[in-house]
Design a protein around this motif. Structure first.
Motif, PDB file in Angstrom:
ATOM      1  N   VAL A 163     -12.165  -9.769   1.194  1.00  0.00           N
ATOM      2  CA  VAL A 163     -12.641  -9.226   2.472  1.00  0.00           C
ATOM      3  C   VAL A 163     -13.655  -8.120   2.191  1.00  0.00           C
ATOM      4  O   VAL A 163     -13.550  -7.408   1.187  1.00  0.00           O
ATOM      5  N   ILE A 164     -14.636  -7.967   3.077  1.00  0.00           N
ATOM      6  CA  ILE A 164     -15.669  -6.951   2.881  1.00  0.00           C
ATOM      7  C   ILE A 164     -15.970  -6.157   4.150  1.00  0.00           C
ATOM      8  O   ILE A 164     -16.762  -5.233   4.125  1.00  0.00           O
ATOM      9  N   HIS A 165     -15.328  -6.509   5.264  1.00  0.00           N
ATOM     10  CA  HIS A 165     -15.671  -5.882   6.536  1.00  0.00           C
ATOM     11  C   HIS A 165     -14.583  -4.944   7.053  1.00  0.00           C
ATOM     12  O   HIS A 165     -14.475  -4.722   8.269  1.00  0.00           O
ATOM     13  N   LEU A 166     -13.772  -4.382   6.171  1.00  0.00           N
ATOM     14  CA  LEU A 166     -12.743  -3.448   6.611  1.00  0.00           C
ATOM     15  C   LEU A 166     -13.371  -2.163   7.144  1.00  0.00           C
ATOM     16  O   LEU A 166     -14.429  -1.731   6.696  1.00  0.00           O
ATOM     17  N   THR A 167     -12.695  -1.545   8.116  1.00  0.00           N
ATOM     18  CA  THR A 167     -13.165  -0.281   8.686  1.00  0.00           C
ATOM     19  C   THR A 167     -12.051   0.757   8.602  1.00  0.00           C
ATOM     20  O   THR A 167     -10.902   0.443   8.248  1.00  0.00           O
ATOM     21  N   ASP A 168     -12.371   1.977   8.954  1.00  0.00           N
ATOM     22  CA  ASP A 168     -11.369   3.049   8.939  1.00  0.00           C
ATOM     23  C   ASP A 168     -10.290   2.824   9.996  1.00  0.00           C
ATOM     24  O   ASP A 168      -9.223   3.448   9.944  1.00  0.00           O
ATOM     25  N   GLN A 169     -10.543   1.950  10.951  1.00  0.00           N
ATOM     26  CA  GLN A 169      -9.555   1.668  11.992  1.00  0.00           C
ATOM     27  C   GLN A 169      -8.547   0.601  11.563  1.00  0.00           C
ATOM     28  O   GLN A 169      -7.538   0.410  12.240  1.00  0.00           O
ATOM     29  N   ASP A 170      -8.805  -0.095  10.470  1.00  0.00           N
ATOM     30  CA  ASP A 170      -7.890  -1.130   9.992  1.00  0.00           C
ATOM     31  C   ASP A 170      -6.751  -0.507   9.197  1.00  0.00           C
ATOM     32  O   ASP A 170      -6.981   0.310   8.308  1.00  0.00           O
ATOM     33  N   GLU A 171      -5.535  -0.926   9.536  1.00  0.00           N
ATOM     34  CA  GLU A 171      -4.358  -0.426   8.808  1.00  0.00           C
ATOM     35  C   GLU A 171      -3.899  -1.502   7.851  1.00  0.00           C
ATOM     36  O   GLU A 171      -3.411  -2.557   8.262  1.00  0.00           O
ATOM     37  N   ILE A 172      -4.034  -1.262   6.562  1.00  0.00           N
ATOM     38  CA  ILE A 172      -3.698  -2.234   5.536  1.00  0.00           C
ATOM     39  C   ILE A 172      -2.293  -1.951   5.032  1.00  0.00           C
ATOM     40  O   ILE A 172      -1.971  -0.831   4.623  1.00  0.00           O
ATOM     41  N   VAL A 214       0.840  -1.187   0.000  1.00  0.00           N
ATOM     42  CA  VAL A 214       0.000   0.000   0.000  1.00  0.00           C
ATOM     43  C   VAL A 214       0.882   1.246   0.000  1.00  0.00           C
ATOM     44  O   VAL A 214       1.915   1.294   0.685  1.00  0.00           O
ATOM     45  N   GLU A 215       0.492   2.233  -0.776  1.00  0.00           N
ATOM     46  CA  GLU A 215       1.279   3.467  -0.884  1.00  0.00           C
ATOM     47  C   GLU A 215       1.509   4.090   0.488  1.00  0.00           C
ATOM     48  O   GLU A 215       0.577   4.239   1.289  1.00  0.00           O
ATOM     49  N   GLY A 216       2.777   4.397   0.779  1.00  0.00           N
ATOM     50  CA  GLY A 216       3.131   5.027   2.035  1.00  0.00           C
ATOM     51  C   GLY A 216       3.419   4.054   3.171  1.00  0.00           C
ATOM     52  O   GLY A 216       3.763   4.483   4.278  1.00  0.00           O
ATOM     53  N   LYS A 217       3.286   2.740   2.917  1.00  0.00           N
ATOM     54  CA  LYS A 217       3.481   1.747   3.970  1.00  0.00           C
ATOM     55  C   LYS A 217       4.772   0.938   3.820  1.00  0.00           C
ATOM     56  O   LYS A 217       5.041   0.071   4.647  1.00  0.00           O
ATOM     57  N   ALA A 218       5.568   1.234   2.815  1.00  0.00           N
ATOM     58  CA  ALA A 218       6.757   0.426   2.544  1.00  0.00           C
ATOM     59  C   ALA A 218       7.745   0.431   3.709  1.00  0.00           C
ATOM     60  O   ALA A 218       8.475  -0.544   3.912  1.00  0.00           O
ATOM     61  N   HIS A 242       6.952   0.596   6.919  1.00  0.00           N
ATOM     62  CA  HIS A 242       6.328   0.152   8.170  1.00  0.00           C
ATOM     63  C   HIS A 242       7.166  -0.963   8.792  1.00  0.00           C
ATOM     64  O   HIS A 242       7.697  -1.825   8.100  1.00  0.00           O
ATOM     65  N   ALA A 243       7.274  -0.962  10.117  1.00  0.00           N
ATOM     66  CA  ALA A 243       8.118  -1.934  10.823  1.00  0.00           C
ATOM     67  C   ALA A 243       7.729  -3.379  10.524  1.00  0.00           C
ATOM     68  O   ALA A 243       8.592  -4.262  10.449  1.00  0.00           O
ATOM     69  N   VAL A 244       6.446  -3.647  10.341  1.00  0.00           N
ATOM     70  CA  VAL A 244       5.999  -5.015  10.077  1.00  0.00           C
ATOM     71  C   VAL A 244       6.548  -5.528   8.741  1.00  0.00           C
ATOM     72  O   VAL A 244       6.765  -6.735   8.565  1.00  0.00           O
ATOM     73  N   LEU A 245       6.817  -4.627   7.811  1.00  0.00           N
ATOM     74  CA  LEU A 245       7.308  -5.025   6.487  1.00  0.00           C
ATOM     75  C   LEU A 245       8.826  -5.010   6.392  1.00  0.00           C
ATOM     76  O   LEU A 245       9.384  -5.201   5.304  1.00  0.00           O
TER      77      LEU A 245
END
Length: 222
Positions: free
Chosen positions: A208-217, A184-188, A190-193
């Motif tokens: 997936v269909i239940h993503l919310t604004d609180q989920d960080e993809i 995802v743009e801007g996530k390269a 991120h510590a997890v990656l």
């Protein structure tokens, strides 16, 4: 199929005579952690699915996490009705979830399991402590059936309520198309990656269909 069955039987024999045998009578596989950032921490890896061979991949992951990163790792398997050999097709065969009692993290890759109440109680206690869970692949539908974890989460609801998603769909043609990761743009950074390159898998990807604004993809699948 013959190769998979041979691998299961071979691993069963190794477990039965392993130096790691414990109060589960050889039903779990243990890897003692070495030096590393995970030293002193315990991870329980729960396998049990009849499609993606988690009874083979979880021991591999446990060995990497112990030898490279220092975590003490325990792998839990699904066994046959008599407890004689590892059997991913036995949905009620999980043995060893009591290892969660002193675990710091659970990594789960099961599919439609129906643990007996005595085993499920240990997972309920683990979740009530608010400890972290990492789910892979079929963990969106890790459990199924009439059982429940405590009074509020039925087996079928576990994926949605704990991981944020349930079984929805296959993205791509099941069992014939592959998939690759897209950062995802801007996530390269991120510590997890950290240290993660492009991922390719010889299988389709779950929708997936239940993503919310609180989920960080961090990664998407193409």
């Amino acid at each position: 199929m013959k190769r998979a069955l041979l691998s299961i039987l071979t691993l069963s024999l190794l477990l039965a005579g392993s130096a790691h045998a414990d109060h589960h009578a050889g039903k779990v596989l243990k890897f003692k952690g070495g030096e590393g950032p995970g030293k002193g921490k315990k991870i329980v890896l729960v396998s049990g699915d009849e499609e993606y061979r988690s009874e083979e991949s979880m021991p591999m992951l446990g060995k990497i996490l112990s030898q490279t990163h220092g975590f003490d790792c325990v792998v839990v398997f699904s066994w046959d009705k008599e407890g004689k050999f590892i059997d991913p097709n036995h949905s009620q065969g999980l043995i060893g979830l009591s290892e969660l009692n002193d675990a710091d993290l659970m990594i789960i890759g099961t599919r439609f399991r129906q643990p007996v109440p005595e085993e499920a109680a240990h997972l309920t206690a683990f979740m009530n402590k608010g400890k972290p869970v990492i789910g892979i692949r079929t963990a969106t539908h890790a459990f199924n059936g009439k059982g429940s974890f405590g009074d509020s989460i039925s087996y079928g609801e576990w994926g949605r309520k704990i991981l944020g998603e349930q079984w929805v769909s296959h993205h791509g043609k099941h069992k014939s198309q592959g998939g690759r990761s897209v950062v995802v743009e801007g996530k390269a950074d991120h510590a997890v990656l950290n240290g993660v390159g492009e991922i390719f898998v010889p299988s389709d990807i779950y929708g997936v269909i239940h993503l919310t604004d609180q989920d960080e993809i961090l990664l998407l699948g193409a």
